[in-house]
Design a protein around this motif. Sequence first.
Motif, PDB file in Angstrom:
ATOM      1  N   ARG A 108       0.957  -1.372   0.001  1.00 52.96           N
ATOM      2  CA  ARG A 108       0.140  -0.033  -0.006  1.00 52.96           C
ATOM      3  C   ARG A 108       0.932   1.196  -0.054  1.00 52.96           C
ATOM      4  N   SER A 129      -0.931   4.104   0.953  1.00 55.74           N
ATOM      5  CA  SER A 129      -1.581   4.929   1.982  1.00 55.74           C
ATOM      6  C   SER A 129      -0.931   4.494   3.521  1.00 55.74           C
ATOM      7  N   ALA A 172      -3.931  -1.053   7.402  1.00 52.43           N
ATOM      8  CA  ALA A 172      -3.630  -0.533   6.053  1.00 52.43           C
ATOM      9  C   ALA A 172      -4.439  -0.954   5.031  1.00 52.43           C
ATOM     10  N   THR A 195      -8.221   2.606   3.866  1.00 54.51           N
ATOM     11  CA  THR A 195      -7.188   3.889   3.194  1.00 54.51           C
ATOM     12  C   THR A 195      -8.268   5.031   2.954  1.00 54.51           C
ATOM     13  N   ASN A 208      -3.508   6.028   5.886  1.00 53.09           N
ATOM     14  CA  ASN A 208      -4.469   5.103   6.600  1.00 53.09           C
ATOM     15  C   ASN A 208      -4.624   5.784   8.005  1.00 53.09           C
TER      16      ASN A 208
END
Length: 927
Positions: free
Chosen positions: A279, A281, A357, A360, A386
């Motif tokens: 991820r 974010s 996570a 987001t 997040n």
Amino acid sequence: MPATNLNAYRFQRLALLGGTALCFALASGPAFAQDPAAQDPNATGTPTAAQAQPTDTTGDETASAGEDIVVTGTLIRGVAQPTGAALVNVGRDTIASTGVTAAKDLLNQTVPQLSSFNALPTGSADFGAAVNKISLRGIGSATGLASGTNATLVLINGHRVVPVGILSTDADPDLIPSDILETVQVLPDGGSATYGSDAIGGVVNFVTRKEIDGVQVHGQHIFGDDYHENTITGVIGKSWSTGSAFVSGTYNKHDAIFGRDRDYITTDFRRYGGQDTRRTSCEYGTFTVNGQLYSGNGLAPIGTAPRCDATDNTSLVPSEERGNVFGFIQQEISDSVKFSMDALWSKRSTKIYSDIANITSSYVITPANPFFRPVGGSTRQTVALNYGRAIGNSRVSPQTYSQYQFSPSLTWKVSDAWDVRADFLYGRSVSKVQDRTGVNGAALTATNFNPYDPALTDASVRSALADYELYSRGVNSITSGTLVANGTLFELPGGEVKLAGGGEIRRQTLDNQTVTGPIGDRTGLRSFDSDRTIKAAFAELYVPIVGEGNSIPGVYALALNGAVRYDHYSDFGGTTNPRIAVDYRPVRDLLIRANYQTTFVAPSLADSGNQIDTRLQIQTLATNVYQIFIAGAGVNLDPQEGRTYSIGADWTPEAVPNLRASVTYWNTKVDKLISQALTAFGGSTGASATAYNLCGVGYAPQQKSASANGACTADYLNSIQPLWLRIDNGAAPSIRSIADLVAPGAIVADVIDARRNNFGTAKLSGIDASLSYSSDVSFGRVFGSIAATYNLKRDISSRQGGPFIDYLDGEAVVGSPRYNAVVSFGAISGPATLRANVRRSGGYDIPVNNAPPQRRVNSYTVVDIYAGVDLGDFTQAKNTRIDLTVANLFDQDPPVYLGAMNANRPAGYANGATLGRTINLGVTTKF
């Protein structure tokens, strides 16, 4: 297998005819149905052979081959295995040597016919799966098609188990502690002619011990990297001349294992030549200002967004705490009447962790937010992050499952040749799932959240953000009564002709509730109730045409068996399932067997009607253009229907005592697999061109066809208003009611009926084989065995008449192992036992575009070793035994898989898993 709606008169007539035949048979002429004999515990996964030469056993209580017994897969007492089939027995010594306390782990290590063989069962945070299903041959849910039930029947001491769950209702295999198991009998063959529904793939019967004297305490500690598990079991029992009783209690607790604890769990595949799919974010997030990225931690300009792995704080194994109580009693009331009963209680509390996570957020921040920090003179920033620093790195979803049941039985010896048994069963389970994988996004406004460091957001806002759950509660119950007559009709030169038959009435209920909102707030709780009644009549006939008394050259023995069962369901009607089988021995030590039967799996109560997951899903295709899916439980579902046959041979050569060899070819076809239209027709575009498109004008830019029923009218949309009780409108947040769909300018492209229905067909075949041998030697005894299954065909069509996809070749879908095998060998010398087990799952191909650049998932081999010693032979610790198991001796990681993470497991691996290398230390003492 024909399934027709039969009226009550036909059922009553069948029951009357069956009852008359049984009464006539009872006029003929004491032996109780005894406990199943413990098979050679050193032959893991090895089928028994009917009338095979006696072999040594090391169990505490065993029965000789000549005793009257009733084994899994047949109603006839006095036969060593079902006619025409192989019965796999996992004996008590094998159970002890695995070092596991959970039944699912035991089976996954010893029975290669299971789809979960060599795997590590994991949980799910939602209400979709309460337990890890036992699936023989991978029939049912393992095909990837949707169903709330299973195609493998799970029994305890020959009777059903109350299911647990909400959307998927299954028997929990971990109710019985390993200390009180006599054997686990696995019939990898159909069983509907004997048991009714749920036995297309086969039957797994957990057979408990019946006589335990004194007090036994067993403590076990398992430890490995980042993992600890403790189990304590106590058993107290007493036997007397006319009966016996015991009660056991077990407490088990183990840690969670997270993705960060195992290096093979990852979404960063660069070390394997793949892509980094972590991820972007993350906890501090990134800010985009005029096309330039800035780090949320200090607002320094960066070239690429930092990445975080959503598997790190996701549980591979959830933390769990479980308590079980099991009791058994048997008593001869008189010379002709015997009473027995088993009862159980269980409660399991589980915590499943989901990495934050996975949640987001991306939004625009302006100076209106009091936390705004100007960067580069811009007054507008786009932030992606997040909520880890605001509410923690894991969302924890608690689950609680509790159940109890009791099953009394009364057996009456009518004569020397006949007995009648009456069984009763009542069970109830309560499942509670608090899915907290989401957050309360409504708690955040444009001004109350600090995106630069979410930990500095006001505590009340952070608390409100975390205060969210999807709460679900399911109550299952089962009540049944069964009457079975069993005995000898007459004797032929080949042996006794035996008949068993009777009837059953069973009632099942499922009451579900669900609500979404703040944790603990049950405002707006919705209830969904369903029930059914099943009435059944059944009979089985065993005819030994040739036996030891009239054998001729080339025909040492020949026996025929026929069974039939009729089940009438109050919700979908009746179904009749026959079975015919033959055992043929050209010589004494070679058995050739075959059977043919039809089978069925009734739709689960969670599959039918307006159930907990029935809902409308709204999708936005374009501005003011919407697509609607009616999703969830089906209406007027038929049973899934199977046809199976097998042919095999068992060889127990007289010239080589204790050598056994077995091979079986099996073939199964299952029709009317439960699926839904989007799967059956390859997605919404394909489904829109079928009758499952209920209304709509279509949408050409996305190839959505217009419905043959024309445009959706306001009246029709209002008719599905009740389904609006639960709406998934995340992809169309502006749609909050039917009125929004009929407002000026709104266009409904189509309404797809995506509820569960009978669509698919599966064609499966394969070969099972096993070989075992044991021998006395100068220092004691040595033994070894191998059991394997090889899949020849696994072709599945998502709809009747549609194309079949090969689930083995890996061309169109991710494949599955062609073979599974387990090898066991060791020695017994005085008080000591040493055993090694080697498990292997074959590799398989995967589609080119599924996980580039990967094309194949490798095979997986795990080695376990066990050592046990009775201390009483050389110390003062009488009646004490120490067991040591090293599981996954070489600490083998499962094969790499570069595909995406799914709901059932983190990413990075496939084709099996273990806890890693663990040391299992157990101490058992008896008083």
